[in-house]
Design a protein around this motif. Sequence first.
Motif, PDB file in Angstrom:
ATOM      1  N   MET A 275      11.434  -4.756 -13.532  1.00 39.31           N
ATOM      2  CA  MET A 275      11.501  -3.471 -14.204  1.00 39.31           C
ATOM      3  C   MET A 275      10.108  -2.862 -14.260  1.00 39.31           C
ATOM      4  SD  MET A 275      12.798  -2.830 -18.038  1.00 39.31           S
ATOM      5  CE  MET A 275      13.063  -1.212 -18.616  1.00 39.31           C
ATOM      6  N   GLN A 276       9.988  -1.619 -13.838  1.00 37.70           N
ATOM      7  CA  GLN A 276       8.700  -0.942 -13.866  1.00 37.70           C
ATOM      8  C   GLN A 276       8.443  -0.361 -15.242  1.00 37.70           C
ATOM      9  OE1 GLN A 276       8.924   2.016 -10.809  1.00 37.70           O
ATOM     10  NE2 GLN A 276       7.868   0.704  -9.364  1.00 37.70           N
ATOM     11  N   THR A 277       7.189  -0.399 -15.672  1.00 34.04           N
ATOM     12  CA  THR A 277       6.839   0.240 -16.926  1.00 34.04           C
ATOM     13  C   THR A 277       6.517   1.690 -16.655  1.00 34.04           C
ATOM     14  OG1 THR A 277       4.505  -0.272 -16.699  1.00 34.04           O
ATOM     15  CG2 THR A 277       5.865  -1.907 -17.843  1.00 34.04           C
ATOM     16  N   LEU A 278       6.470   2.477 -17.711  1.00 33.15           N
ATOM     17  CA  LEU A 278       6.184   3.897 -17.573  1.00 33.15           C
ATOM     18  C   LEU A 278       4.841   4.119 -16.899  1.00 33.15           C
ATOM     19  CD1 LEU A 278       7.087   6.768 -18.173  1.00 33.15           C
ATOM     20  CD2 LEU A 278       5.987   6.594 -20.391  1.00 33.15           C
ATOM     21  N   ALA A 279       3.863   3.280 -17.212  1.00 35.23           N
ATOM     22  CA  ALA A 279       2.523   3.436 -16.653  1.00 35.23           C
ATOM     23  C   ALA A 279       2.514   3.287 -15.136  1.00 35.23           C
ATOM     24  CB  ALA A 279       1.570   2.434 -17.287  1.00 35.23           C
ATOM     25  N   THR A 280       3.396   2.481 -14.578  1.00 35.11           N
ATOM     26  CA  THR A 280       3.398   2.297 -13.131  1.00 35.11           C
ATOM     27  C   THR A 280       4.170   3.391 -12.413  1.00 35.11           C
ATOM     28  OG1 THR A 280       5.309   0.839 -13.234  1.00 35.11           O
ATOM     29  CG2 THR A 280       3.127  -0.199 -13.282  1.00 35.11           C
ATOM     30  N   LYS A 281       4.989   4.157 -13.140  1.00 36.43           N
ATOM     31  CA  LYS A 281       5.778   5.209 -12.530  1.00 36.43           C
ATOM     32  C   LYS A 281       4.991   6.512 -12.397  1.00 36.43           C
ATOM     33  CE  LYS A 281      10.278   3.657 -14.148  1.00 36.43           C
ATOM     34  NZ  LYS A 281      11.433   4.036 -14.961  1.00 36.43           N
ATOM     35  N   ILE A 282       4.000   6.715 -13.243  1.00 35.42           N
ATOM     36  CA  ILE A 282       3.265   7.977 -13.253  1.00 35.42           C
ATOM     37  C   ILE A 282       2.080   7.907 -12.307  1.00 35.42           C
ATOM     38  CG2 ILE A 282       1.833   9.502 -14.668  1.00 35.42           C
ATOM     39  CD1 ILE A 282       3.594   8.798 -17.025  1.00 35.42           C
ATOM     40  N   LYS A 283       1.983   8.910 -11.468  1.00 41.60           N
ATOM     41  CA  LYS A 283       0.828   9.038 -10.580  1.00 41.60           C
ATOM     42  C   LYS A 283      -0.117  10.039 -11.249  1.00 41.60           C
ATOM     43  CE  LYS A 283      -0.494   9.860  -5.825  1.00 41.60           C
ATOM     44  NZ  LYS A 283      -1.299  11.010  -5.668  1.00 41.60           N
ATOM     45  N   ALA A 284      -1.129   9.517 -11.913  1.00 38.58           N
ATOM     46  CA  ALA A 284      -2.053  10.349 -12.681  1.00 38.58           C
ATOM     47  C   ALA A 284      -2.898  11.236 -11.761  1.00 38.58           C
ATOM     48  CB  ALA A 284      -2.968   9.473 -13.523  1.00 38.58           C
ATOM     49  N   PRO A 285      -3.225  12.438 -12.223  1.00 38.50           N
ATOM     50  CA  PRO A 285      -4.094  13.317 -11.431  1.00 38.50           C
ATOM     51  C   PRO A 285      -5.517  12.776 -11.387  1.00 38.50           C
ATOM     52  CG  PRO A 285      -3.483  14.378 -13.497  1.00 38.50           C
ATOM     53  CD  PRO A 285      -2.755  13.080 -13.440  1.00 38.50           C
ATOM     54  N   ARG A 286      -6.273  13.259 -10.444  1.00 35.78           N
ATOM     55  CA  ARG A 286      -7.666  12.840 -10.268  1.00 35.78           C
ATOM     56  C   ARG A 286      -8.472  13.180 -11.530  1.00 35.78           C
ATOM     57  NH1 ARG A 286      -8.538  15.929  -6.263  1.00 35.78           N
ATOM     58  NH2 ARG A 286      -9.804  17.438  -7.369  1.00 35.78           N
ATOM     59  N   ILE A 287      -9.276  12.254 -12.000  1.00 34.34           N
ATOM     60  CA  ILE A 287     -10.111  12.451 -13.186  1.00 34.34           C
ATOM     61  C   ILE A 287     -11.029  13.651 -12.977  1.00 34.34           C
ATOM     62  CG2 ILE A 287     -11.943  11.429 -14.608  1.00 34.34           C
ATOM     63  CD1 ILE A 287     -10.684   8.701 -13.980  1.00 34.34           C
ATOM     64  N   GLY A 288     -11.070  14.514 -13.998  1.00 33.15           N
ATOM     65  CA  GLY A 288     -11.928  15.688 -13.931  1.00 33.15           C
ATOM     66  C   GLY A 288     -11.278  16.907 -13.285  1.00 33.15           C
ATOM     67  N   SER A 289     -10.069  16.741 -12.753  1.00 29.72           N
ATOM     68  CA  SER A 289      -9.380  17.858 -12.102  1.00 29.72           C
ATOM     69  C   SER A 289      -8.745  18.759 -13.158  1.00 29.72           C
ATOM     70  CB  SER A 289      -8.314  17.345 -11.142  1.00 29.72           C
ATOM     71  OG  SER A 289      -7.265  16.721 -11.865  1.00 29.72           O
TER      72      SER A 289
END
Length: 81
Positions: A1-15
């Motif tokens: 089972m995937q956690t929520l954190a592994t499902k989200i592709k976060a944007p580039r820092i500072g963008s």
Amino acid sequence: MQTLATKIKAPRIGSKQAKLVELLSRQSGVTLIKASEALGWQTHTTSATLTRLRKRGYHIEREPRSGKDAVYRIPKPAADT
């Protein structure tokens, strides 16, 4: 089972997308107009970016308010009991 954190592709820092996630993560949330002003974008660009963030896996709530602009926010995860 995937956690929520592994499902989200976060944007580039500072963008600008990362800045939008920061605005949406505030407890008070943010209106489309305020987010657009903060990012220097037109409202249709901000709205389209909200859609792209949803496709990345973010859960974004829209809270309509009577006579005022709707507020958008990323809800805090519920604490495990």
